[in-house]
Design a protein around this motif. Structure first.
Motif: not given
Length: 249
Positions: A140-151, A167-182
């Motif tokens: 897969p295209d890792l550059s595109a995946m990391n661009k999407a992950a940043a969002a 059964n979540a009462k709210t769907f609000v969550r906080e993501i601190f980091s998301c990255d793809v590496r190979q």
């Protein structure tokens, strides 16, 4: 149990989740929780009830799940570890233990959890990797995946990344980091957040994989999140590629 002598114990548990219905005890299936509770109870001579940082689903692994329990039995933590592990199957182990403050709560006090979804790129199946990696056949295209992950980073309503049945009462969550590496043919999608919705990381991984395959545009991720529409995301990837890596307090 003598409340005046009760002490709280914090443990780390590592497991391969392939054979189990998940962490949490269930009536008609074998869970990691019930086996660890039984092993600890066998060492301490009384019933043990664990409170964990959260549940992992059927087939999901953990490098270090964190849980706590109370006991009035005085035992060295290392002896507790050894005693529990001789009673556990080979795919589950207590990896650390310590006495902690009686106010510590493994679930409520957790600040960050990190999950990693692993896959390998190969046209030939690799049994050694299949235990905890998803096989994919094309790079897969890792550059595109990391661009999407940043969002995904930040505080959002992640309803589009939640499977039905939660059964979540709210769907609000906080993501601190998301990255793809190979490295070589191994791809890892790492997601760190304050908490996660039902199947959230597996849907995130499936969505990023679709971005890497050109089925979803990376620049569309903010709009997809805002839509709260599950059908606009990728597939929920199989559980065996997912591992709970760590829990921070």
């Amino acid at each position: 149990m003598d409340d005046l002598l009760t002490r709280r114990v914090k443990i780390g548990v590592q497991y391969i989740g392939t054979k189990y219905c998940g962490w949490q005890s269930q009536k008609n299936a074998v869970s990691v929780q019930e086996l660890v509770e039984k092993a600890l109870g066998g060492v301490l001579g009384h019933e043990v009830r664990l409170t964990a940082s959260g549940r992992t689903d059927e087939g999901v692994h953990a490098r270090r799940q964190v849980a706590h329990f109370d006991t009035d039995v005085e035992i060295k933590p290392f002896n507790l570890i050894l005693g529990a592990n001789v009673r556990l199957p080979d795919d589950i182990a207590v990896v650390d233990a310590e006495y902690t403050d009686n106010s510590f709560d493994a679930r409520r006090d957790a600040k960050r959890k990190t999950y990693v979804y692993r896959m390998y790129v190969d046209s030939v199946r690799r049994p050694f990797l299949d235990v905890n990696h998803l096989q994919i056949y094309r790079q897969p295209d890792l550059s595109a995946m990391n661009k999407a992950a940043a969002a995904l980073v930040g505080r959002h309503d992640f309803k589009c990344f939640c499977a039905t049945g939660g059964n979540a009462k709210t769907f609000v969550r906080e993501i601190f980091s998301c990255d793809v590496r190979q490295e070589g043919n191994i791809i890892e999608i790492s997601v760190c957040g304050n908490a996660f919705l039902y199947n959230m990381v597996r849907i995130v991984a499936g969505t990023l994989l679709w971005v890497g395959r050109g089925k979803i545009k990376a620049e569309d991720l903010p709009q997809i999140i805002a839509s709260k529409d599950r059908s606009r995301c990728g597939k929920t990837l199989p559980p065996h590629g997912l591992t709970l890596e760590s829990v921070e307090y």
